[in-house]
Design a protein around this motif. Structure first.
Motif, PDB file in Angstrom:
ATOM      1  N   HIS A 310      19.155 -16.762  -2.277  1.00 49.33           N
ATOM      2  CA  HIS A 310      19.516 -15.188  -2.465  1.00 49.33           C
ATOM      3  C   HIS A 310      18.541 -14.508  -3.877  1.00 49.33           C
ATOM      4  CE1 HIS A 310      21.394 -15.185   1.116  1.00 49.33           C
ATOM      5  NE2 HIS A 310      22.487 -16.135   0.617  1.00 49.33           N
ATOM      6  N   ALA A 311      18.126 -15.737  -4.792  1.00 48.26           N
ATOM      7  CA  ALA A 311      17.785 -15.230  -5.804  1.00 48.26           C
ATOM      8  C   ALA A 311      16.493 -13.712  -5.972  1.00 48.26           C
ATOM      9  CB  ALA A 311      17.014 -16.323  -6.481  1.00 48.26           C
ATOM     10  N   PRO A 312      16.546 -13.709  -6.951  1.00 46.08           N
ATOM     11  CA  PRO A 312      15.549 -12.006  -7.420  1.00 46.08           C
ATOM     12  C   PRO A 312      14.443 -12.680  -6.215  1.00 46.08           C
ATOM     13  CG  PRO A 312      17.048 -12.121  -9.179  1.00 46.08           C
ATOM     14  CD  PRO A 312      17.501 -13.684  -7.943  1.00 46.08           C
ATOM     15  N   ARG A 313      12.805 -11.762  -5.676  1.00 45.80           N
ATOM     16  CA  ARG A 313      12.006 -12.752  -5.951  1.00 45.80           C
ATOM     17  C   ARG A 313      11.028 -12.054  -6.748  1.00 45.80           C
ATOM     18  NH1 ARG A 313      14.286 -11.559  -0.278  1.00 45.80           N
ATOM     19  NH2 ARG A 313      13.246  -9.666  -0.013  1.00 45.80           N
ATOM     20  N   ALA A 314       9.858 -13.209  -6.120  1.00 44.77           N
ATOM     21  CA  ALA A 314       8.644 -11.961  -7.191  1.00 44.77           C
ATOM     22  C   ALA A 314       7.935 -10.594  -6.844  1.00 44.77           C
ATOM     23  CB  ALA A 314       7.656 -12.702  -8.044  1.00 44.77           C
ATOM     24  N   LEU A 315       6.996 -10.162  -7.313  1.00 47.99           N
ATOM     25  CA  LEU A 315       6.591  -9.326  -6.329  1.00 47.99           C
ATOM     26  C   LEU A 315       5.105  -8.829  -6.640  1.00 47.99           C
ATOM     27  CD1 LEU A 315       8.141  -5.574  -6.355  1.00 47.99           C
ATOM     28  CD2 LEU A 315       5.222  -5.859  -6.910  1.00 47.99           C
ATOM     29  N   ASP A 316       3.928  -8.868  -5.565  1.00 47.01           N
ATOM     30  CA  ASP A 316       2.301  -9.214  -6.217  1.00 47.01           C
ATOM     31  C   ASP A 316       2.343  -7.496  -5.727  1.00 47.01           C
ATOM     32  OD1 ASP A 316      -0.321  -9.154  -6.892  1.00 47.01           O
ATOM     33  OD2 ASP A 316      -0.682  -9.738  -4.500  1.00 47.01           O
ATOM     34  N   LEU A 317       1.541  -6.565  -7.011  1.00 48.49           N
ATOM     35  CA  LEU A 317       1.240  -5.106  -6.119  1.00 48.49           C
ATOM     36  C   LEU A 317      -0.136  -5.318  -6.016  1.00 48.49           C
ATOM     37  CD1 LEU A 317       1.694  -1.711  -6.295  1.00 48.49           C
ATOM     38  CD2 LEU A 317       1.176  -2.417  -8.584  1.00 48.49           C
ATOM     39  N   SER A 318      -0.136  -5.225  -4.926  1.00 50.37           N
ATOM     40  CA  SER A 318      -2.016  -5.469  -4.260  1.00 50.37           C
ATOM     41  C   SER A 318      -2.706  -4.477  -3.846  1.00 50.37           C
ATOM     42  CB  SER A 318      -2.110  -6.440  -3.103  1.00 50.37           C
ATOM     43  OG  SER A 318      -3.270  -6.808  -2.423  1.00 50.37           O
ATOM     44  N   LEU A 319      -3.550  -4.344  -4.340  1.00 49.87           N
ATOM     45  CA  LEU A 319      -4.625  -3.383  -4.858  1.00 49.87           C
ATOM     46  C   LEU A 319      -5.988  -3.411  -3.638  1.00 49.87           C
ATOM     47  CD1 LEU A 319      -5.021  -2.528  -8.163  1.00 49.87           C
ATOM     48  CD2 LEU A 319      -2.783  -1.604  -6.923  1.00 49.87           C
ATOM     49  N   HIS A 320      -6.187  -3.263  -2.963  1.00 50.55           N
ATOM     50  CA  HIS A 320      -6.939  -2.455  -1.689  1.00 50.55           C
ATOM     51  C   HIS A 320      -8.802  -1.655  -1.936  1.00 50.55           C
ATOM     52  CE1 HIS A 320      -7.278   1.902  -0.545  1.00 50.55           C
ATOM     53  NE2 HIS A 320      -6.493   2.084  -0.730  1.00 50.55           N
ATOM     54  N   GLY A 321      -9.909  -2.553  -1.044  1.00 53.84           N
ATOM     55  CA  GLY A 321     -10.167  -2.080  -1.644  1.00 53.84           C
ATOM     56  C   GLY A 321     -10.931  -1.274  -0.947  1.00 53.84           C
ATOM     57  N   LEU A 327      -2.398  -0.488   5.421  1.00 55.46           N
ATOM     58  CA  LEU A 327      -1.698  -1.156   5.665  1.00 55.46           C
ATOM     59  C   LEU A 327      -2.550  -2.653   5.734  1.00 55.46           C
ATOM     60  CD1 LEU A 327       1.223  -1.593   7.293  1.00 55.46           C
ATOM     61  CD2 LEU A 327      -0.566  -0.545   9.054  1.00 55.46           C
ATOM     62  N   GLY A 328      -3.959  -2.521   6.608  1.00 56.02           N
ATOM     63  CA  GLY A 328      -4.757  -3.899   5.832  1.00 56.02           C
ATOM     64  C   GLY A 328      -4.477  -4.524   4.929  1.00 56.02           C
ATOM     65  N   GLN A 329      -4.519  -3.939   3.830  1.00 57.44           N
ATOM     66  CA  GLN A 329      -4.361  -4.670   3.069  1.00 57.44           C
ATOM     67  C   GLN A 329      -3.277  -5.836   2.826  1.00 57.44           C
ATOM     68  OE1 GLN A 329      -6.404  -5.288   0.487  1.00 57.44           O
ATOM     69  NE2 GLN A 329      -6.321  -6.177  -1.416  1.00 57.44           N
ATOM     70  N   ALA A 330      -2.405  -5.055   2.830  1.00 56.55           N
ATOM     71  CA  ALA A 330      -1.232  -6.184   3.121  1.00 56.55           C
ATOM     72  C   ALA A 330      -1.172  -6.862   3.971  1.00 56.55           C
ATOM     73  CB  ALA A 330       0.462  -5.137   3.395  1.00 56.55           C
ATOM     74  N   ALA A 331      -1.366  -6.489   5.350  1.00 59.47           N
ATOM     75  CA  ALA A 331      -1.669  -7.638   6.480  1.00 59.47           C
ATOM     76  C   ALA A 331      -2.586  -8.943   6.262  1.00 59.47           C
ATOM     77  CB  ALA A 331      -2.178  -6.679   7.821  1.00 59.47           C
ATOM     78  N   SER A 332      -2.843  -8.584   4.885  1.00 54.01           N
ATOM     79  CA  SER A 332      -4.321  -9.543   5.168  1.00 54.01           C
ATOM     80  C   SER A 332      -3.321 -11.097   4.257  1.00 54.01           C
ATOM     81  CB  SER A 332      -5.874  -9.381   4.202  1.00 54.01           C
ATOM     82  OG  SER A 332      -6.179  -8.369   4.450  1.00 54.01           O
ATOM     83  N   TYR A 333      -2.975 -10.899   3.933  1.00 59.46           N
ATOM     84  CA  TYR A 333      -1.706 -11.795   3.506  1.00 59.46           C
ATOM     85  C   TYR A 333      -0.427 -12.665   4.850  1.00 59.46           C
ATOM     86  CZ  TYR A 333      -2.986  -9.882  -0.870  1.00 59.46           C
ATOM     87  OH  TYR A 333      -3.702  -9.081  -2.153  1.00 59.46           O
ATOM     88  N   GLU A 334      -0.365 -14.074   4.108  1.00 56.11           N
ATOM     89  CA  GLU A 334       0.864 -14.468   5.047  1.00 56.11           C
ATOM     90  C   GLU A 334       2.193 -14.491   4.465  1.00 56.11           C
ATOM     91  OE1 GLU A 334       1.773 -19.251   6.306  1.00 56.11           O
ATOM     92  OE2 GLU A 334       0.010 -19.101   4.937  1.00 56.11           O
ATOM     93  N   PRO A 335       2.896 -14.070   5.298  1.00 56.00           N
ATOM     94  CA  PRO A 335       4.067 -13.829   4.194  1.00 56.00           C
ATOM     95  C   PRO A 335       4.226 -15.422   3.375  1.00 56.00           C
ATOM     96  CG  PRO A 335       4.521 -13.831   6.892  1.00 56.00           C
ATOM     97  CD  PRO A 335       2.875 -14.090   6.397  1.00 56.00           C
ATOM     98  N   LYS A 336       5.528 -15.398   2.117  1.00 58.43           N
ATOM     99  CA  LYS A 336       5.739 -16.176   1.354  1.00 58.43           C
ATOM    100  C   LYS A 336       7.202 -16.466   0.836  1.00 58.43           C
ATOM    101  CE  LYS A 336       1.202 -16.635   0.221  1.00 58.43           C
ATOM    102  NZ  LYS A 336       0.542 -15.373   1.279  1.00 58.43           N
ATOM    103  N   THR A 337       7.518 -17.589   0.686  1.00 58.59           N
ATOM    104  CA  THR A 337       9.047 -17.281   0.510  1.00 58.59           C
ATOM    105  C   THR A 337       9.218 -16.962  -0.835  1.00 58.59           C
ATOM    106  OG1 THR A 337       8.616 -19.945  -0.540  1.00 58.59           O
ATOM    107  CG2 THR A 337       8.769 -19.261   1.631  1.00 58.59           C
ATOM    108  N   TRP A 338       8.751 -16.555  -1.774  1.00 52.77           N
ATOM    109  CA  TRP A 338       9.012 -16.196  -3.309  1.00 52.77           C
ATOM    110  C   TRP A 338       8.608 -14.896  -3.552  1.00 52.77           C
ATOM    111  CZ3 TRP A 338       5.716 -16.467  -7.009  1.00 52.77           C
ATOM    112  CH2 TRP A 338       3.620 -16.547  -6.477  1.00 52.77           C
ATOM    113  N   ILE A 339       7.668 -14.083  -3.133  1.00 53.68           N
ATOM    114  CA  ILE A 339       7.246 -13.314  -3.244  1.00 53.68           C
ATOM    115  C   ILE A 339       7.112 -11.742  -2.325  1.00 53.68           C
ATOM    116  CG2 ILE A 339       4.436 -13.810  -3.163  1.00 53.68           C
ATOM    117  CD1 ILE A 339       4.186 -12.727  -6.097  1.00 53.68           C
ATOM    118  N   ASP A 340       7.491 -10.820  -2.298  1.00 49.50           N
ATOM    119  CA  ASP A 340       7.359  -9.912  -2.358  1.00 49.50           C
ATOM    120  C   ASP A 340       5.524  -9.244  -1.879  1.00 49.50           C
ATOM    121  OD1 ASP A 340       9.697  -9.758  -0.029  1.00 49.50           O
ATOM    122  OD2 ASP A 340      10.543  -8.707  -2.472  1.00 49.50           O
TER     123      ASP A 340
END
Length: 833
Positions: A310-321, A327-340
């Motif tokens: 339940h620890a606070p997760r990290a956050l990556d702000l990901s910018l598309h081309g 939505l397509g940019q976010a879909a390019s990532y496999e979900p991680k355990t520790w970062i949104d």
């Protein structure tokens, strides 16, 4: 030779034309088959003033629809010829050189009527002389209501790319819903709030449409109604509305019926579908933007934490081309355990290259995501690919404070390195230097030292055929001179978008080594950092790094820099500054003492009482530093510092003048409408456009206002700009003790809105109709184009370029005339009094 195109009653089917120049007709539809075209007649680019020989005639009021064989003489003496062009089989107009030229199409109507203009692959169009928004990216969702007068009507397209297409269709109702451009959320199962959506409303009447409502309904949830803001006459506006509450269970997409209502009557109906997702799945979230009140969205790839974590997760702000959806940019990532992973939109797939309103969108989304996701504030990261890689460079440089590390992937550094011949600098001159200075926030090379205390992980394919790997290599050479925490990962043989592993996720953004790098980085808390270095060209963009704030500059938009460290054992700050008028030190992150000592630029300030507010303000006057009060809200500060384009935010409102001649009043509404349509197209925007007679200067004082006209034609001027140091009236511009008399002068400038600590008043106007028309195509909404606080120009800019700029500069920190930050050119050097 003239080209004709007839509008006929909907019941008539067939073709009509003059000789072989035929035009296809169907009920309520007309598609032109012929056009008069001409290739490039000017110099364009990401520059504040361009050259255009055809536009020069339009501004002067001498332009007439061309005949085949008519010529246009360019400033360099070259001649271009108008020629007849037949449409291709697919209905498009394609010819060598047409992509940056003009196409003129004449339409004849037997009566006054309103049609919908449907066109694509053009920069803008004059419809009977009125500027209307363009569709340079070929999106296909611009359906602009236009009035056809009885007889001849002229459509002059400034083309963009090959394949201009045009048709006219009859509207089916006075006001209509259009689902060509919609913004929708996903229904997140378990969420309680009624989310926002948005779609187009077309007003095909010659009167503003008010009193409208949108009713959205879905099975099992009833309906919800939202008031629709006023839709101007003969225009389209994308409007936001509430959706019914989300379903309680997962399943297929949900159908929502949307009705446009007036009173109890339905004017138009549309259907949209909303996807259903779970909270831990990839999904879209909509929000109402503070920039203009429009509905925007961002996408999130949520983390999948381990059970019991339940620890606070990290956050990556990901910018598309460019051309990519969030939505397509976010879909390019496999979900991680520790970062949104959160992906903003840049306002559109092309948008603003993560500069200007694109940067504001990213910052707005980051603030929303921090509020909703509550990440660990020491583990916020920034990444992006291609145009988004540039976004990582430019946002990391202009807004470094939130980020522990950044990752530009396949990113270009700046417009100057990537499209060098289409951007400043202007040749050295007084005016050119002022215009070049306004572009400084776009030049990452000036701000690279802001990367100093964050990690930098660079990804690039060695065979990138879109953004050359030399962009990354160049930055590694720069970083090597001062930085000690960066990695360059070059993928051998890879092109622009690549995936080398069989793991889920696309490696050019979702690279294993990148996440290991991010996992090892944290942003230190303010009190853990004893030395800070900060570079800015505008405190309104870049003001803070840790406990150091640059609040005011001496010379606006020139480079400002502070390097300073704190000795907690001695309660002493020691540092150097460049071009800083006012700075602030947050001292509440350290143990307090009775007094502080500050050594700045070799000057020592002793026995400073520990500030009760937790912040120490320092001001430089006549070369000497002293302790001061905070900057007054009415002066330039990080909330409001200019330059001109800064006025286009804070829930902006466009106010057009009605107190001029009929032609000036038509211009004012037409120009405000053109800007609103353009900001909708480029920035997914939704701007209120109101007449000066309907504007209340005391209502909603935190909104920024754009005035169209001058002090003689816009009735809102006295209340908002009565004390402005720059005044524009019929026949004269008064600025800096100079009076520039004459017709044809165009002006852009910005001032603070009276009574507000954040809002601006921007002016788009001129000394007469010619000067007003000269502003029509100044590329305000193009990223990389910058204007200073004020600029005055005359029509010779369209034939002679920057020499037609009569004056340009910046107001001082009190928003008054600053002779040291102003430059004069043209007649202002000789004929002004």
């Amino acid at each position: 030779m003239r080209v004709y195109c007839w509008v006929l009653p909907a019941a008539l089917i067939g073709t009509i034309g003059s000789g072989h120049r035929m035009h296809r007709l169907q009920p309520g539809l007309i598609v032109p088959n012929v056009a008069m075209v001409i290739s490039r007649v000017g110099r364009y680019g990401r520059i504040p003033v361009h050259q255009d020989a055809v536009e020069a005639e339009i501004v002067a009021g001498t332009w007439k629809p061309p005949h085949s064989g008519d010529t246009v003489t360019l400033p360099d003496g070259k001649v271009r010829t108008w020629t007849l062009l037949n449409a291709a089989k697919n209905g498009s107009f394609t010819a060598p050189g047409l992509g940056s030229g003009y196409a003129d199409i004449e339409v004849n109507s037997p009566s006054d009527t309103v049609m919908l203009l449907n066109a694509s692959h053009y920069g803008m169009v004059y419809v009977n002389g009125q500027p209307r928004a363009g569709d340079p990216y070929g999106s296909g969702y611009l359906h602009l209501p236009v009035r056809l007068r009885a007889g001849r009507n002229d459509f002059l397209f400034a083309t963009a790319g090959s394949g201009l297409q045009m048709s006219l269709t009859a509207p089916t109702a006075p006001q209509m819903l259009d689902t060509g451009d919609i913004t929708t959320p996903d229904y997140v199962i378990g969420a309680r709030r009624k989310p926002w959506a948005a779609l187009e409303v077309e007003n095909a009447t010659a009167s503003a449409a008010s009193g409208l409502r949108i009713r959205a309904a879905r099975d099992g949830a009833g309906s919800v109604e939202t008031a629709v803001p006023e839709i101007g006459r003969l225009t389209v506006r994308k409007v936001g509305f509430r959706l019914p509450s989300p379903p309680s269970s997962a399943g297929p997409p949900v159908a929502v019926t949307v009705r446009l209502m007036r009173g109890g009557h339905t004017l138009s109906t549309a259907k949209i579908t909303i996807n259903r997702t779970l909270r831990d799945q990839l999904h879209k979230i909509t929000f109402v933007s503070g920039i203009d009140g429009s509905v925007q969205y961002y996408a999130i790839q949520p983390a999948h934490p381990l059970p019991g974590d339940h620890a606070p997760r990290a956050l990556d702000l990901s910018l598309h081309g460019a051309g990519v959806e969030a939505l397509g940019q976010a879909a390019s990532y496999e979900p991680k355990t520790w970062i949104d992973i959160v992906a903003p939109t840049n306002r559109r797939p092309f948008g603003f290259d993560w500069e200007d309103w694109g940067r504001l969108d990213a910052e707005e989304v980051l603030a929303l995501a921090e509020k909703s996701l509550k990440p660990d504030p020491t583990r916020i990261f920034l990444s992006g690919h291609s145009m988004g890689g540039h976004g990582a460079w430019t946002i990391g440089a202009n807004d470094p404070d939130p980020f522990a590390a950044i990752c530009p992937s396949a990113g270009w550094l700046s417009f100057r390195t990537y499209v060098a011949n289409a951007v400043p600098p202007y040749p050295a001159s007084a005016v050119g230097d002022m215009l070049n200075r306004a572009w400084n926030d776009s030049d990452t090379s000036l701000l690279v030292h802001n990367y100093k205390d964050m990690g930098v992980f660079i990804i690039h394919g060695s065979k990138d055929d879109n953004v050359p790997v030399t962009e990354a290599i160049h930055m590694t050479h720069v970083l090597a001179t001062f930085h000690h925490d960066w990695v360059f990962y070059e993928q051998p043989g890879a092109s622009h978008w690549w995936d080398a592993s069989d793991e889920p996720g696309t490696d050019c953004v979702d690279l294993m080594q990148l996440w290991d790098f991010f996992a090892r980085h944290r942003r230190p808390e303010d009190g853990q950092t004893r030395e800070v270095e900060l570079v800015t060209v505008n405190p309104g963009i870049t003001a803070w790094r840790h406990w150091l704030g640059i609040i005011q500059q001496i010379h606006p938009y020139a480079v400002s820099k502070v390097t300073i460290h704190y000795d907690p054992g001695l309660y002493r700050f020691t540092g150097t500054t460049v071009n800083v008028r006012h700075m602030q030190l947050k001292v509440n992150c350290w143990q307090p003492a009775a007094t502080l000592k500050v050594v700045l630029d070799g000057q020592t300030l002793k026995a400073i009482p520990w500030p009760r507010t937790g912040a120490l303000d320092l001001e430089r006057r006549a070369g000497r530093w002293s302790v001061s009060a905070p900057v007054p809200a009415g002066e330039k500060n990080p909330l409001r510092s200019g330059p001109f384009k800064d006025a286009f935010k804070n829930d902006m409102e466009f106010v057009y003048g009605t107190g001029g001649t009929p032609s000036e009043n038509r211009w004012a509404y037409g120009r405000a409408r053109f800007d609103a349509e353009t900001f909708w197209y480029r920035g997914n925007g939704s701007v209120d456009v109101v007449a000066d007679t309907a504007f209340n200067a005391t209502a909603q004082p935190q909104r920024s206002i754009i005035l169209y006209g001058n002090s003689s034609t816009n009735r809102a001027w006295p209340a908002l700009l009565g004390s402005s140091p720059l005044q524009v009236s019929e026949g004269a511009v008064n600025v800096g003790g100079k009076t520039l008399n004459g017709a044809g002068l165009a002006v852009l400038f910005v001032q603070p809105r009276p009574g507000s600590a954040v809002a601006d008043v921007g002016v788009v106007g001129g000394t007469d109709l010619t000067g007003m028309r000269l502003t029509d195509r100044l590329p305000v909404f193009i990223s990389g184009v910058a204007y200073p606080d004020w600029i005055v120009l005359d029509p010779t800019v369209l034939t002679q370029g920057v020499s037609g700029v009569l004056g340009a500069g910046y107001f001082n920190n009190r928003w008054q005339w600053s002779p040291g930050d102003a430059a004069w050119g043209g007649q202002a050097l000789a004929g002004a009094r």
